[in-house]
Design a protein around this motif. Structure first.
Motif, PDB file in Angstrom:
ATOM      1  N   LYS A   1       1.227  -0.755   0.398  1.00 13.44           N
ATOM      2  CA  LYS A   1       0.134  -0.053  -0.016  1.00 13.44           C
ATOM      3  C   LYS A   1       1.359   1.612  -0.337  1.00 13.44           C
ATOM      4  CE  LYS A   1      -3.425  -2.346   0.260  1.00 13.44           C
ATOM      5  NZ  LYS A   1      -4.896  -2.493  -0.537  1.00 13.44           N
ATOM      6  N   TYR A   2      -0.012   2.078  -1.118  1.00 10.46           N
ATOM      7  CA  TYR A   2       1.276   3.450  -0.628  1.00 10.46           C
ATOM      8  C   TYR A   2       0.541   4.609  -1.222  1.00 10.46           C
ATOM      9  CZ  TYR A   2       5.251   1.188  -2.052  1.00 10.46           C
ATOM     10  OH  TYR A   2       6.222   0.480  -2.842  1.00 10.46           O
ATOM     11  N   GLU A   3       0.200   5.797  -0.892  1.00 17.18           N
ATOM     12  CA  GLU A   3      -0.516   7.366  -0.854  1.00 17.18           C
ATOM     13  C   GLU A   3      -1.414   7.019  -1.626  1.00 17.18           C
ATOM     14  OE1 GLU A   3      -1.120  12.264  -0.448  1.00 17.18           O
ATOM     15  OE2 GLU A   3       0.765  10.913  -1.319  1.00 17.18           O
ATOM     16  N   TYR A   4      -1.520   6.417  -3.016  1.00 15.08           N
ATOM     17  CA  TYR A   4      -2.890   6.807  -4.151  1.00 15.08           C
ATOM     18  C   TYR A   4      -3.120   5.156  -4.382  1.00 15.08           C
ATOM     19  CZ  TYR A   4      -1.633  11.199  -4.508  1.00 15.08           C
ATOM     20  OH  TYR A   4      -1.608  13.001  -4.970  1.00 15.08           O
ATOM     21  N   GLY A   5      -2.469   4.040  -3.442  1.00 16.84           N
ATOM     22  CA  GLY A   5      -3.625   2.726  -3.682  1.00 16.84           C
ATOM     23  C   GLY A   5      -2.414   2.179  -3.611  1.00 16.84           C
ATOM     24  N   ASP A   6      -2.983   0.391  -3.789  1.00 15.86           N
ATOM     25  CA  ASP A   6      -1.863  -0.762  -3.667  1.00 15.86           C
ATOM     26  C   ASP A   6      -0.534  -0.272  -5.335  1.00 15.86           C
ATOM     27  OD1 ASP A   6      -1.010  -3.706  -4.045  1.00 15.86           O
ATOM     28  OD2 ASP A   6      -2.507  -3.233  -2.465  1.00 15.86           O
ATOM     29  N   LYS A   7       0.380  -1.131  -4.467  1.00 17.93           N
ATOM     30  CA  LYS A   7       1.111  -1.051  -6.189  1.00 17.93           C
ATOM     31  C   LYS A   7       0.591  -1.436  -7.472  1.00 17.93           C
ATOM     32  CE  LYS A   7       6.142  -3.178  -7.468  1.00 17.93           C
ATOM     33  NZ  LYS A   7       6.700  -3.950  -6.670  1.00 17.93           N
ATOM     34  N   TYR A   8      -0.246  -2.349  -7.155  1.00 12.43           N
ATOM     35  CA  TYR A   8      -1.425  -2.813  -8.013  1.00 12.43           C
ATOM     36  C   TYR A   8      -2.097  -3.373  -7.855  1.00 12.43           C
ATOM     37  CZ  TYR A   8       1.609  -7.563  -8.717  1.00 12.43           C
ATOM     38  OH  TYR A   8       2.293  -8.295  -9.041  1.00 12.43           O
ATOM     39  N   SER A   9      -3.543  -3.593  -8.466  1.00 11.58           N
ATOM     40  CA  SER A   9      -5.017  -3.912  -8.339  1.00 11.58           C
ATOM     41  C   SER A   9      -5.642  -4.621  -8.937  1.00 11.58           C
ATOM     42  CB  SER A   9      -5.234  -3.990  -6.339  1.00 11.58           C
ATOM     43  OG  SER A   9      -5.657  -2.700  -6.813  1.00 11.58           O
ATOM     44  N   GLY A  10      -6.536  -5.071  -9.890  1.00 10.61           N
ATOM     45  CA  GLY A  10      -7.968  -4.863  -9.970  1.00 10.61           C
ATOM     46  C   GLY A  10      -7.963  -5.799 -11.454  1.00 10.61           C
ATOM     47  N   ALA A  11      -8.385  -5.831 -12.461  1.00 13.01           N
ATOM     48  CA  ALA A  11      -8.695  -7.045 -12.927  1.00 13.01           C
ATOM     49  C   ALA A  11      -7.629  -7.758 -13.883  1.00 13.01           C
ATOM     50  CB  ALA A  11      -9.728  -6.207 -14.589  1.00 13.01           C
ATOM     51  N   LEU A  12      -7.370  -8.608 -13.186  1.00  9.89           N
ATOM     52  CA  LEU A  12      -6.287  -9.677 -13.965  1.00  9.89           C
ATOM     53  C   LEU A  12      -5.939 -11.107 -14.150  1.00  9.89           C
ATOM     54  CD1 LEU A  12      -3.388  -7.861 -10.678  1.00  9.89           C
ATOM     55  CD2 LEU A  12      -3.648  -6.748 -13.090  1.00  9.89           C
ATOM     56  N   GLY A  13      -6.626 -10.929 -14.950  1.00  8.16           N
ATOM     57  CA  GLY A  13      -7.268 -11.831 -15.465  1.00  8.16           C
ATOM     58  C   GLY A  13      -6.155 -12.128 -16.260  1.00  8.16           C
ATOM     59  N   THR A  14      -5.878 -11.516 -17.447  1.00 12.06           N
ATOM     60  CA  THR A  14      -4.957 -11.624 -18.288  1.00 12.06           C
ATOM     61  C   THR A  14      -3.862 -10.822 -18.253  1.00 12.06           C
ATOM     62  OG1 THR A  14      -6.242  -9.438 -18.922  1.00 12.06           O
ATOM     63  CG2 THR A  14      -6.731 -11.980 -20.170  1.00 12.06           C
ATOM     64  N   TYR A  15      -3.304 -11.246 -17.127  1.00 14.78           N
ATOM     65  CA  TYR A  15      -1.984 -10.580 -16.601  1.00 14.78           C
ATOM     66  C   TYR A  15      -1.531 -11.828 -16.000  1.00 14.78           C
ATOM     67  CZ  TYR A  15       0.603  -9.332 -12.160  1.00 14.78           C
ATOM     68  OH  TYR A  15       1.978  -9.088 -11.073  1.00 14.78           O
ATOM     69  N   THR A  16       0.204 -11.797 -16.432  1.00 16.56           N
ATOM     70  CA  THR A  16       0.866 -10.709 -16.203  1.00 16.56           C
ATOM     71  C   THR A  16       1.182 -10.685 -18.236  1.00 16.56           C
ATOM     72  OG1 THR A  16       3.068 -11.694 -16.339  1.00 16.56           O
ATOM     73  CG2 THR A  16       2.077 -11.247 -14.018  1.00 16.56           C
ATOM     74  N   ALA A  17       2.320  -8.808 -17.836  1.00 14.67           N
ATOM     75  CA  ALA A  17       3.162  -8.979 -19.670  1.00 14.67           C
ATOM     76  C   ALA A  17       4.007 -10.148 -19.788  1.00 14.67           C
ATOM     77  CB  ALA A  17       3.424  -7.562 -19.601  1.00 14.67           C
ATOM     78  N   LYS A  18       3.948 -10.803 -18.448  1.00 14.08           N
ATOM     79  CA  LYS A  18       5.834 -11.501 -19.105  1.00 14.08           C
ATOM     80  C   LYS A  18       4.440 -12.980 -18.855  1.00 14.08           C
ATOM     81  CE  LYS A  18       6.128  -9.554 -15.677  1.00 14.08           C
ATOM     82  NZ  LYS A  18       6.085  -8.423 -14.921  1.00 14.08           N
ATOM     83  N   HIS A  19       3.435 -13.282 -19.058  1.00 12.87           N
ATOM     84  CA  HIS A  19       2.836 -14.945 -19.667  1.00 12.87           C
ATOM     85  C   HIS A  19       2.726 -14.700 -21.089  1.00 12.87           C
ATOM     86  CE1 HIS A  19       2.407 -15.521 -15.451  1.00 12.87           C
ATOM     87  NE2 HIS A  19       1.843 -16.172 -15.405  1.00 12.87           N
ATOM     88  N   VAL A  20       3.244 -15.138 -22.264  1.00 12.55           N
ATOM     89  CA  VAL A  20       3.152 -15.273 -23.495  1.00 12.55           C
ATOM     90  C   VAL A  20       3.325 -16.009 -24.288  1.00 12.55           C
ATOM     91  CG1 VAL A  20       4.198 -13.473 -25.373  1.00 12.55           C
ATOM     92  CG2 VAL A  20       4.379 -12.619 -23.277  1.00 12.55           C
ATOM     93  N   PRO A  21       2.787 -16.454 -24.695  1.00 14.15           N
ATOM     94  CA  PRO A  21       1.091 -15.648 -25.572  1.00 14.15           C
ATOM     95  C   PRO A  21       0.174 -16.216 -24.821  1.00 14.15           C
ATOM     96  CG  PRO A  21       1.782 -17.515 -27.208  1.00 14.15           C
ATOM     97  CD  PRO A  21       2.576 -17.714 -25.936  1.00 14.15           C
ATOM     98  N   LEU A  22      -1.023 -15.646 -24.869  1.00 12.16           N
ATOM     99  CA  LEU A  22      -2.318 -15.515 -24.000  1.00 12.16           C
ATOM    100  C   LEU A  22      -3.294 -16.356 -25.101  1.00 12.16           C
ATOM    101  CD1 LEU A  22      -0.836 -14.565 -21.627  1.00 12.16           C
ATOM    102  CD2 LEU A  22      -3.026 -13.763 -21.057  1.00 12.16           C
ATOM    103  N   ALA A  23      -3.465 -15.993 -26.304  1.00 12.79           N
ATOM    104  CA  ALA A  23      -4.335 -16.628 -27.082  1.00 12.79           C
ATOM    105  C   ALA A  23      -3.383 -16.944 -28.664  1.00 12.79           C
ATOM    106  CB  ALA A  23      -5.201 -15.681 -27.588  1.00 12.79           C
ATOM    107  N   ILE A  24      -4.824 -17.593 -29.196  1.00 12.57           N
ATOM    108  CA  ILE A  24      -3.409 -17.983 -31.294  1.00 12.57           C
ATOM    109  C   ILE A  24      -4.802 -18.653 -31.554  1.00 12.57           C
ATOM    110  CG2 ILE A  24      -2.213 -20.124 -31.503  1.00 12.57           C
ATOM    111  CD1 ILE A  24      -0.408 -20.378 -29.908  1.00 12.57           C
ATOM    112  N   TYR A  25      -4.630 -17.953 -32.770  1.00 10.97           N
ATOM    113  CA  TYR A  25      -5.890 -18.278 -34.022  1.00 10.97           C
ATOM    114  C   TYR A  25      -6.060 -19.301 -34.471  1.00 10.97           C
ATOM    115  CZ  TYR A  25      -8.401 -18.205 -38.137  1.00 10.97           C
ATOM    116  OH  TYR A  25      -8.880 -19.003 -39.384  1.00 10.97           O
ATOM    117  N   ALA A  26      -6.340 -20.323 -34.523  1.00  6.62           N
ATOM    118  CA  ALA A  26      -5.931 -21.857 -35.543  1.00  6.62           C
ATOM    119  C   ALA A  26      -6.826 -21.706 -36.536  1.00  6.62           C
ATOM    120  CB  ALA A  26      -5.964 -22.778 -34.802  1.00  6.62           C
TER     121      ALA A  26
END
Length: 470
Positions: free
Chosen positions: A48-73
Motif C-alpha cells: 500500500k501507498y498513498e495512491y493505492g496498492d502497488k497494483y490491483s484490479g482485473a488481472l485475468g489476462t495478467y502478466t505481460a510476462k505470460h506470453v502468449p495468451l491466445a492463438i488463432y488456429a
C-alpha cells in the motif's frame, strides 16, 4: 521443491483422469471441468501507498510476462485463449482457464478449467498457451518460485479444450512457450538470485532439456541479479527477447533495456547486429544493451514485442520515475524502442497514469498499432482505464490516436492481449474491474473497427453468443 522436471508417465494418464473425475464429483478439484461462464479474477498485491496498492484490479489476462495468451488456429477457424478465472463473483481463488471462439459461428464455448490452483488467489500463476504442429493445445501453468510448482498440460485431442493431461511438474514462473520449426522452445523465470531468466527446448513436448540460464546480470560483483522479459518469434526460426534488469535483485528499481536473439533453437545467441553473446548474459555493459535507462534514473515496465517484415525487433514498454503509484512516479510514458537496421530508436507514444497499464503492439508492413488503456478512467492512479487505438504509419516513429474504444466505463479495462495470428473479430482481448476495490471482472474481445463484445459471465449452453456492447 527442486528444479527437476517430473514427467508424468502416459501409463498412468487414465488413472489421472479417473482421479480428476472422482475429485470433481465430490468437490475436491475443478480440474478438467467446465465453468458456466467467463469470470476473471480480481487481485491486489497488498503493498500500500498513498495512491493505492502497488497494483490491483482485473488481472485475468495478467502478466505481460505470460506470453502468449491466445492463438488463432486456421485449421479449425478458432481462437483459443487462456486466462485466470474464478468459480464465481464472490470466490477469489484462481482457476487456470481456457476458452475458444469459433469464427464460423461467432460463438464462445463454455471455458474449461485446465488446472484448479486449490485456493491460490494470485494471478502470477496464470497460464500461457502453445499449439503444436499436430494441433495439440499445450497450457503452461505458472508457478511462483519454489513455493508453488508450475505445470505443463496437453490437450487429450487436437484442437479440443475438453480434457487436458498433465505432462510435467517443475519450477517455472512467467511461461513464454513458442512452437518453432525446430520444436518446442520455452522462455521462463526461476527465483534464483533473485529472478533469473532460463530457457528449455523439446522435440516432442514430453522430454525437455535441462534448464539453461539465459540472463543474470549483477550490477556489482557479488550482488544479486534480477530480470523480466518479453519475447516473440519471427519466421519460425528467430527467437528474440527484450530484457530489463533489477539492480541487486530489487524489482522496484527495474531499469535498462537489453535484446538477445537466437536463430538455432538456443544453441547460440547474438545481439540484434550479430555480435556473439555468450550465456549467461552477465555483463552490465554488454553490446546486447539497447538503452541505458539507469543513468537516467528511469524504471522500465515491459509490455510487448514484435518484429517488422524484415525481422527487426521492436519493444513496447512504460518508463517512469519510480515504482510507487500516483503522481510521484509520473510521467508514465508509453515507449517504442525499435531496431531500424542500423541502430536503436526510441519514440514516446503517449502517457497514462500507472506502471501496470498494459497494452499490445501489432506490427504490420506499413501500419503499426497499439491497443491499451492509455485514457483516463473513473479510478485515478490505478491499473487500467479506458482503451484507445493508436496508429503509426512510419514504422513506429510517430503515433496518432485514431479511435477511442471504450468510454464512460464504470470499471477499468486492463491487460489488453494480442493473439498469435490474430483474426478479426477476436483481434485482442482483456478484462475489466475496479482498480482499487474488489469487484466483478468480465472478459471482452474486440477488433480494429472499434467493435467490442463481452463474453457471457453466466452460461447455460455449451456454446453461446458473446454480447455486442459497441
Amino acid at each position: 521443491m527442486t528444479g527437476i522436471k517430473t514427467v508424468t508417465s502416459f501409463k498412468i494418464l487414465a488413472l489421472i483422469f479417473t482421479n480428476f473425475c472422482v475429485g470433481n464429483a465430490i468437490g475436491q478439484s475443478l480440474t478438467n471441468t467446465k465453468i458456466n461462464g467467463y469470470r476473471g479474477i480480481w487481485f491486489q498485491l497488498n503493498q500500500k501507498y498513498e495512491y493505492g496498492d502497488k497494483y490491483s484490479g482485473a488481472l485475468g489476462t495478467y502478466t505481460a510476462k505470460h506470453v502468449p495468451l491466445a492463438i488463432y488456429a486456421p485449421e479449425v477457424d478458432k481462437t483459443f485463449f487462456v486466462y485466470g478465472g474464478t468459480p464465481s463473483e464472490d470466490q477469489r481463488y484462481l482457476l487456470c482457464m481456457i476458452g475458444e471462439f469459433d469464427h464460423k459461428t461467432e460463438m464462445v464455448s463454455k471455458p474449461t478449467v485446465v488446472y484448479d490452483k486449490n485456493g491460490v488467489d494470485d494471478p502470477h500463476d496464470n497460464p500461457s498457451i502453445l499449439i503444436d504442429n499436430a494441433g495439440y493445445i499445450w497450457v503452461f501453468i505458472s508457478g511462483r518460485g519454489t513455493t508453488r510448482p508450475g505445470y505443463k498440460y496437453k490437450s487429450k485431442m487436437p484442437y479440443s479444450i475438453k480434457e487436458f493431461v498433465q505432462i510435467t511438474e517443475e519450477e517455472m514462473t512467467y511461461p513464454q512457450p513458442r512452437y518453432t520449426d525446430f520444436g518446442f522452445f520455452h522462455f521462463f523465470t526461476k527465483y534464483t538470485g533473485v529472478r533469473q531468466l532460463y530457457f528449455e527446448t523439446s522435440k516432442d513436448g514430453i522430454t525437455w532439456t535441462d534448464d539453461k540460464l539465459l540472463a543474470a546480470i549483477p550490477e556489482k560483483e557479488g550482488e544479486k541479479s534480477g530480470h523480466y522479459q518479453v519475447s516473440d518469434i519471427y519466421n519460425g526460426k528467430l527467437l528474440g527477447t527484450f530484457i530489463n534488469r533489477h539492480p541487486n535483485g530489487n524489482v522496484d528499481k527495474r531499469t535498462d533495456l537489453y535484446y538477445m536473439q537466437s536463430m538455432d533453437f538456443g544453441s547460440s545467441w547474438t545481439t540484434v547486429n550479430s555480435i556473439e553473446t555468450p550465456l549467461p548474459l552477465i555483463d552490465l555493459d554488454s553490446p546486447a544493451k539497447a538503452v541505458d535507462y539507469a543513468s537516467l534514473e528511469k524504471n522500465v515496465y515491459l509490455k510487448d514485442m514484435g518484429y517488422d517484415a524484415n525481422g527487426n525487433p521492436a519493444c513496447l514498454y512504460i518508463r517512469s520515475n519510480g515504482h510507487e503509484p500516483g503522481p510521484k512516479s509520473a510521467p508514465y510514458e508509453w515507449c517504442i524502442t525499435k531496431w531500424n537496421g542500423e541502430q536503436w530508436q526510441t519514440a514516446v507514444v503517449t502517457t497514462s497514469d500507472h506502471n501496470y497499464d498494459m497494452g499490445s503492439l501489432f506490427i504490420g508492413e506499413d501500419d503499426w498499432k497499439i491497443v491499451g488503456p492509455t485514457e483516463k478512467g473513473t479510478q485515478d492512479w490505478g491499473v487500467g482505464g479506458e482503451l484507445a487505438l493508436w496508429q503509426s504509419q512510419d514504422q513506429g516513429e510517430t503515433w496518432k490516436k485514431i479511435k477511442i474504444l471504450t468510454e464512460h466505463s464504470a470499471l477499468s479495462h486492463s491487460y489488453v492481449r494480442r493473439p498469435v495470428n490474430y483474426k478479426a473479430p477476436f483481434s485482442f482481448f482483456w478484462a475489466d474491474g475496479h482498480s482499487h476495490q474488489p469487484s466483478k471482472s468480465q472478459l471482452y474481445f474486440g477488433n480494429f473497427d472499434g467493435d467490442i463484445w463481452k463474453m457471457p459471465y453466466n452460461m447455460t449452453e455449451e456454446y453461446e453468443m458473446p454480447i455486442k456492447v459497441k
